[in-house]
Write an enzyme that holds these catalytic residues in place. Structure first.
Site, mmCIF file in Angstrom:
data_model
loop_
_atom_site.group_PDB
_atom_site.id
_atom_site.type_symbol
_atom_site.label_atom_id
_atom_site.label_comp_id
_atom_site.label_asym_id
_atom_site.label_seq_id
_atom_site.Cartn_x
_atom_site.Cartn_y
_atom_site.Cartn_z
ATOM 1 N N LYS A 197 20.198 125.836 -155.627
ATOM 2 C CA LYS A 197 21.234 126.661 -156.243
ATOM 3 C C LYS A 197 21.421 126.251 -157.700
ATOM 4 O O LYS A 197 21.700 125.092 -157.983
ATOM 5 C CB LYS A 197 22.549 126.474 -155.466
ATOM 6 C CG LYS A 197 23.738 127.180 -156.084
ATOM 7 C CD LYS A 197 24.999 126.972 -155.271
ATOM 8 C CE LYS A 197 26.205 127.543 -155.995
ATOM 9 N NZ LYS A 197 27.473 127.194 -155.336
ATOM 10 N N ALA A 202 27.578 126.813 -149.416
ATOM 11 C CA ALA A 202 27.196 126.643 -150.820
ATOM 12 C C ALA A 202 27.891 125.414 -151.387
ATOM 13 O O ALA A 202 29.040 125.128 -151.057
ATOM 14 C CB ALA A 202 27.595 127.886 -151.617
HETATM 15 C C1 LIG Z 1 35.454 131.699 -145.375
HETATM 16 C C2 LIG Z 1 35.112 130.328 -145.830
HETATM 17 C C3 LIG Z 1 33.992 130.108 -146.592
HETATM 18 C C4 LIG Z 1 33.688 128.827 -147.051
HETATM 19 N N1 LIG Z 1 32.626 128.629 -147.875
HETATM 20 C C5 LIG Z 1 32.416 127.403 -148.391
HETATM 21 C C6 LIG Z 1 31.361 127.151 -149.285
HETATM 22 O O1 LIG Z 1 30.564 128.016 -149.599
HETATM 23 N N2 LIG Z 1 31.226 125.920 -149.809
HETATM 24 C C7 LIG Z 1 32.080 124.906 -149.490
HETATM 25 O O2 LIG Z 1 31.947 123.812 -150.003
HETATM 26 N N3 LIG Z 1 33.048 125.116 -148.593
HETATM 27 C C8 LIG Z 1 33.244 126.339 -148.047
HETATM 28 N N4 LIG Z 1 34.257 126.510 -147.168
HETATM 29 C C9 LIG Z 1 35.005 125.380 -146.721
HETATM 30 C C10 LIG Z 1 34.184 124.603 -145.711
HETATM 31 O O3 LIG Z 1 33.807 125.466 -144.675
HETATM 32 C C11 LIG Z 1 34.952 123.445 -145.174
HETATM 33 O O4 LIG Z 1 35.478 122.694 -146.220
HETATM 34 C C12 LIG Z 1 34.051 122.544 -144.404
HETATM 35 O O5 LIG Z 1 33.355 123.259 -143.446
HETATM 36 C C13 LIG Z 1 34.836 121.471 -143.726
HETATM 37 O O6 LIG Z 1 35.578 121.956 -142.655
HETATM 38 P P1 LIG Z 1 36.305 120.923 -141.745
HETATM 39 O O7 LIG Z 1 35.306 119.948 -141.261
HETATM 40 O O8 LIG Z 1 37.440 120.394 -142.501
HETATM 41 O O9 LIG Z 1 36.904 121.786 -140.568
HETATM 42 P P2 LIG Z 1 36.216 122.427 -139.254
HETATM 43 O O10 LIG Z 1 34.830 122.852 -139.520
HETATM 44 O O11 LIG Z 1 37.181 123.438 -138.791
HETATM 45 O O12 LIG Z 1 36.163 121.274 -138.227
HETATM 46 C C14 LIG Z 1 37.280 120.903 -137.448
HETATM 47 C C15 LIG Z 1 36.824 119.951 -136.391
HETATM 48 O O13 LIG Z 1 37.960 119.456 -135.711
HETATM 49 C C16 LIG Z 1 37.756 119.548 -134.326
HETATM 50 N N5 LIG Z 1 39.041 119.714 -133.674
HETATM 51 C C17 LIG Z 1 40.039 120.547 -134.021
HETATM 52 N N6 LIG Z 1 41.067 120.411 -133.153
HETATM 53 C C18 LIG Z 1 40.693 119.478 -132.267
HETATM 54 C C19 LIG Z 1 41.299 118.920 -131.119
HETATM 55 N N7 LIG Z 1 42.513 119.299 -130.700
HETATM 56 N N8 LIG Z 1 40.637 117.975 -130.436
HETATM 57 C C20 LIG Z 1 39.404 117.580 -130.839
HETATM 58 N N9 LIG Z 1 38.783 118.080 -131.892
HETATM 59 C C21 LIG Z 1 39.412 119.032 -132.591
HETATM 60 C C22 LIG Z 1 36.874 120.739 -134.163
HETATM 61 O O14 LIG Z 1 36.198 120.698 -132.953
HETATM 62 C C23 LIG Z 1 35.936 120.571 -135.334
HETATM 63 O O15 LIG Z 1 34.918 119.667 -134.978
HETATM 64 C C24 LIG Z 1 34.529 127.775 -146.677
HETATM 65 C C25 LIG Z 1 35.611 127.991 -145.874
HETATM 66 C C26 LIG Z 1 35.920 129.252 -145.452
HETATM 67 C C27 LIG Z 1 37.108 129.467 -144.586
#
Ligand SMILES: Cc1cc2nc3c(=O)[nH]c(=O)nc-3n(C[C@H](O)[C@H](O)[C@H](O)COP(=O)(O)OP(=O)(O)OC[C@H]3O[C@@H](n4cnc5c(N)ncnc54)[C@H](O)[C@@H]3O)c2cc1C
Lengths: 505, 505
Positions: free
Chosen positions: A82, A54
């Site tokens: 939304k 969302a």
């Molecule tokens: C329960 C929950 C619900 C959520 N709902 C929402 C929502 O409705 N709306 C919203 O805006 N946000 C929401 N969020 C937040 C949102 O999911 C994140 O902000 C968004 O997905 C970004 O995540 P990220 O890319 O930072 O991390 P991740 O998706 O965790 O990506 C991490 C990346 O790093 C890589 N990586 C990690 N370690 C290594 C390594 N050692 N070597 C190589 N690669 C590595 C992984 O492979 C992956 O590609 C929610 C979060 C949670 C926990």
């Protein structure tokens, strides 16, 4: 005379979740005219967090700046529209209100609409505040249409965001970023090499033994904060005292109910569940406080609330609400979950990623590194996170619930001074503190305050003069206009169908 | 719920200058006349004490007039106001003999990159780019033309705005008249004493024996803070040592030619001189250090450059820079009664106007009024502090080497927020804006630029735009602007048309 800075040669993005690919696409697009190479490492083995569906309206500016066609985006990411978030059971069990993307009514004669409404309410309690919000009226009828550009039209009084499949959005951005020249490296990072003198990151090493050097490292590695924390020890500021939820279980299911143009957040005994309708399924999750409920009971509570058959095994997540003490350290900038996490109640995470990308571009460093860039980035992001934090805490503390230990804690906990001041001012005088920065503006605060039964105990003296009959008539007209305008909008599902047809055709 | 609370209904305003007049109009316009009373003590001969005989205002004044239904045309026809497009500064910098700070845009951003950063980029390519050459306001000021901006957002003539130069006595007269027509009682007398009980003002005793009782008292008595000063805990916090000049000599000169549509602030070895032309009168003031000049010497210097008859005898006053918590008990201090800041950039007037507008937003709804006061003080003090940062800037950046007071003023201050702005601009041309800042980033940049400060490096995003695109777009911008203003009348002709009631909107 200013000098041309020696540009960075190589930016390495670590992580291919939503944060990583948003960063990749935006940087590749904005820096296309510069000789900067951009790469992204991700590990399929580790995967992404898999949630985050969302959004808030600002995402539309992000997409359109990248030249993304809305219809194509909607079809590819199975997105829905939304208009806001419905909150159930937050003030009291049985309550429901919608925090819409739009204001309530219109200010007149120097008096905010809230106070006209409060004044009218003194005389007769007929109208709910949401009667004066077109997006709420449309949402309650499952209707959606695009806003108008004409400021005189009632249809110009709202904005909208999307609900999408996060994995598909990531893939969509990946295609775009790769087309813009971003190089994707598959592999797991097992080591980070620091420069002895500066403490800057020199390179990361993959499990394959390959080492990747870069000037600037963007840590998008998720909760673990692979670079910012594990390598650079930025430190973490916990906000768990105010935000006790620290775990989540996510589980998509088949959709059974009508396609709602809004997200739903339902408060339970020890947390809350989300319901996010997409085109092909419904995203669900239970965010809960491990201090007040165990995992099995939490999963059961989630399953009990599902409207249709589950479509996947539960995805279990743990987190600590808070943020890094410094989101930019040396030559490493953290974005997304690596930078911090305030629970997903108001869909703020992706927006904070977008904000951080914008700030980084404004402060893009050069080879030569001025620490002022990091200092300013950290100042600005700290402020954004803290203001979002206060707004999220409001949902917890503004409760009358006394049916469980979680709510008893939240109802009585001490608050950050900044929030306590805001609450007091609203309670006493019905005024929302307005500040230059912070993503949530007056209408959002009013929606949550009033939605959770914080009703100002005093009416603006300027509203006191109006004849109640006249005011009541005016309000009845406005509410009628909102109702009619909402009823004239297409059903959300129909509008989506027409968009999808256009995208294919 | 609200019925049993006694509401403040009796407003008493003390002050015969523009602060009292503005507060009088604001409160009398907004408050319902039947239930509320507004009394203004217009103490004689004090009309220009804190602002000088002519006052320069920023474009925000247009909002004040529009919101409160003050007829700008009538003010201009009546000689109470004339137009201003900005301020010319001379003698402040060693490298830029003069510069102009215009109202409205200077240039337009390209790809989201602010114009001043584009200009900096072009300068490194050897192009001579003056910011003012891309400002309609500056171009109008330079060519002696004027017309009000266009409402059509597609027209380049919509990109500028204007403020007003107020003939303080005439403006106060006009506003007091308006306040009276809107139900305020204007009492012409002098303040005798203030009756205080339990930390609140009960009544004002006037010289002729009258006793003005009230619920809310607005102190618009200027720097002496006659009401605020009578309460405990509202002491003036001095910051006099921060500024090199501690006295001001001022005079008003009769003028017959149409006024120039801008103010002029000229630095010289003994201080600086501000010239504000208005209809039929020119305000002259001279800020100087009592350590270097006696009042007689200052007056001689002031008058030496004045061509024309004096309207009234010159005045000479100590300037006691400082601030106090403006809202204390039931007394709200506005204008100089709340804070004395340097008159550069029209900051005192902006603070006054914002103070009045903030009061309207926070009019007390109960006799206790603590929540209102807390928020009023938080926001006002923040703004005063930021205005003070701004006031320090021209001293801090002055280029008058070898002159005693100016040399001393160049030292880095202990003011972290200001130093951070300076440092970041010096580093890369960005200016972080904070809550309470009254100028936007482009205006800050224009100030830095005017003081001859260039950033050490250009902006990466500006570098990412192809050079040919920048040069051709700027050339086109300039051409469109020259074309657009070539049709506009001289300022004098515009005023004459307006006087005949025929000026085109
Ligand atoms: C329960 C929950 C619900 C959520 N709902 C929402 C929502 O409705 N709306 C919203 O805006 N946000 C929401 N969020 C937040 C949102 O999911 C994140 O902000 C968004 O997905 C970004 O995540 P990220 O890319 O930072 O991390 P991740 O998706 O965790 O990506 C991490 C990346 O790093 C890589 N990586 C990690 N370690 C290594 C390594 N050692 N070597 C190589 N690669 C590595 C992984 O492979 C992956 O590609 C929610 C979060 C949670 C926990």
């Amino acid at each position: 005379m200013p000098v041309k800075p020696t540009p960075l040669q190589h930016i390495l993005i670590v992580g291919g979740g939503t944060a990583g690919w948003m960063t990749a696409a935006a940087l590749a697009h904005k820096l296309a005219g510069l000789p900067i190479r951009i790469s992204l490492v991700e590990s399929e083995e580790i995967g992404t967090v898999g949630v985050g569906e969302a959004t808030v309206p600002h995402i539309r500016f992000f997409n359109s700046a990248l030249g993304i066609d809305e219809a194509e985006f909607m079809r590819t990411t199975k997105a829905t529209f939304k208009l806001g978030i419905e909150f159930r059971n937050w003030g009291r069990v049985g309550d429901s209100y919608i925090h819409p993307f739009g204001a309530f009514g219109m200010a007149e004669d120097g008096v905010s609409f809230l106070h006209w409404w409060l004044r009218a309410r003194e005389a007769d309690g007929n109208h709910a505040l949401e009667d004066f919000s077109l997006p709420v009226q449309a949402a309650r009828r499952n209707r959606f249409g695009p806003p108008s550009q004409d400021p005189r039209s009632l249809y110009s009084t709202y904005s909208y965001a999307y609900q999408f499949d996060a994995t598909l959005y990531g893939r969509f951005l990946r295609t775009l970023a790769e087309r813009l020249g971003v190089q994707r490296i598959e592999g797991r990072i097992v080591d980070t090499a620091l420069d002895g003198a500066s403490g800057f990151i020199r390179s990361v090493t993959l499990a394959s033994g390959q080492s990747v050097e870069a000037d600037l490292f963007m840590d998008c590695s998720g909760f673990r904060g692979l670079l910012i924390e594990q390598a650079l020890s930025a430190g973490y500021e916990s906000w768990q005292h105010w935000l006790p939820c620290d775990r989540a279980i996510a589980m998509p299911c088949e959709s059974v109910e009508d396609l709602t143009p809004y997200t739903r957040a339902t408060a339970l005994q020890a947390g809350w569940t989300w319901r996010i309708p997409l085109q092909h399924r419904v995203g669900n999750g239970h965010v809960y406080a491990s201090a007040f409920i165990d995992d099995a009971a939490a999963e059961q509570a989630l399953r009990d609330g599902l409207e249709g058959a589950p479509l996947a095994e539960p995805n279990r997540l743990r987190f600590l609400p808070g943020k890094r003490r410094r989101q930019w350290v040396g030559n490493c900038v953290a974005l997304g979950l690596a930078a911090g996490f305030i629970e997903p109640l108001e869909s703020t995470s992706i927006h904070l990623v977008q904000l951080a990308i914008g700030k980084l571009l404004e402060l893009l460093p050069y080879r030569g590194w001025d620490p002022l860039d990091a200092a300013e980035f950290n100042r600005a992001m700290d402020l954004e996170y803290e203001r979002v934090r206060d707004f999220i805490i409001l949902h917890y503390c503004a409760t009358q619930r006394d049916d469980s230990p979680l709510w008893n804690h939240c109802r009585t906990m001490s608050l950050p001074d900044s929030l306590a001041h805001k609450l007091e001012l609203f309670r006493e005088r019905g005024v929302v503190v307005n500040q230059r920065d912070g993503m949530f503006l007056e209408p959002s605060w009013i929606a949550v305050y009033v939605g959770q039964n914080i009703v100002p105990c005093r009416v603006d003296p300027l509203a006191a003069w109006i004849e109640l009959d006249r005011l009541a008539a005016r309000l009845a007209d406005m509410a009628g206009a909102c109702r009619q305008a909402a009823a004239a909008m297409p059903l959300h599902c129909e509008y989506l169908r027409s968009i999808n047809a256009a995208a294919v055709g | 719920m609200t019925a049993e609370v006694r509401q403040p209904t009796r407003y008493v305003i003390a002050g015969g200058g523009i602060a009292g007049a503005m507060a009088g109009v604001a409160v009398a316009t907004r408050l319902p006349t039947g239930s509320h009373s507004v009394t203004v003590l217009r103490d004689g001969g004090d009309a220009d004490a804190s602002f000088g005989p002519v006052v320069a205002t920023r474009p925000g004044i247009r909002r004040f007039h529009a919101d409160l239904g003050v007829d700008e045309d009538a003010l201009i026809r009546g000689g109470a106001a004339s137009f201003t497009l900005g301020t010319a500064y001379s003698g402040w910098s060693a490298v830029r003999p003069t510069y102009f700070l215009p109202y409205g845009d200077a240039g337009a951003s390209i790809e989201g990159v602010p114009f001043h950063l584009l200009a900096a980029r072009l300068r490194t390519e050897g192009e001579k780019v003056a910011l003012a050459d891309y400002s309609i306001a500056a171009m109008l000021a330079q060519s002696g033309r004027f017309a009000r901006p266009s409402d059509d957002p597609r027209s380049v003539l919509s990109t500028f705005t204007y403020g007003l130069h107020l003939h303080a006595a005439a403006y106060a007269d006009a506003l007091f008249g308006l306040a009276r027509r809107r139900g305020a009682t204007i009492v012409r007398d002098a303040l005798g004493s203030v009756e205080v009980a339990n930390g609140r003002i009960e009544a004002l005793h006037l010289a002729r024996g009258e006793r003005l009782v009230g619920d809310v008292f607005i102190d618009a008595t200027g720097a002496r803070g006659a009401l605020a000063g009578s309460l405990r805990g509202a002491d003036l916090e001095s910051c006099a040592g921060l500024f090199p000049f501690d006295r001001t000599a001022s005079a008003a000169i009769r003028a017959s030619a149409p006024p120039a549509a801008y103010a002029h602030a000229a630095a010289r070895s003994e201080g600086w001189r501000l010239t504000i032309p208005a209809a039929g009168i020119v305000g002259e003031s001279f800020a100087y250090s009592s350590q270097l000049l006696s009042p007689d010497q200052a007056e001689r210097l002031l008058l030496a450059d004045c061509a024309g008859d004096l309207v009234s005898p010159p005045r000479d006053e100590a300037v006691k820079a400082g601030k106090r918590a403006p809202w204390n008990g039931n007394c709200v201090a506005i204008g100089a009664a709340a804070a004395v800041v340097e008159p550069l950039h029209s900051m005192p007037f902006s603070l006054l106007q914002n103070g009045v507008e903030r009061l309207l937003r926070l009019l007390p709804a109960s006799m206790e009024m603590q929540a209102e006061a807390n928020e009023y003080n938080r926001a006002t003090v923040e703004e005063i502090d930021r205005a003070r940062d701004l006031a320090l800037l021209p001293y801090r950046l002055n280029g008058r080497a070898g002159e005693q007071s100016w040399d001393g003023a160049r030292q880095p201050s202990r003011n972290e927020k200001l130093e951070r702005k300076i440092d970041l601009y010096r580093s890369r041309g960005r200016v972080p804006l904070l809550d309470g800042d009254l100028l936007d980033e482009a205006e800050w940049a224009a100030l830095f630029d005017g003081h001859g400060i260039t950033a050490a490096r250009t902006d990466a995003l500006a570098e990412a735009i192809p050079l040919e695109r920048l040069t051709s777009q700027l050339a086109r911008m300039r051409q469109v602007m020259i074309q657009a203003i070539s049709h506009l009348p001289s300022h004098g002709d515009y005023l004459r048309q307006l006087a005949r009631g025929a000026a085109a909107a």
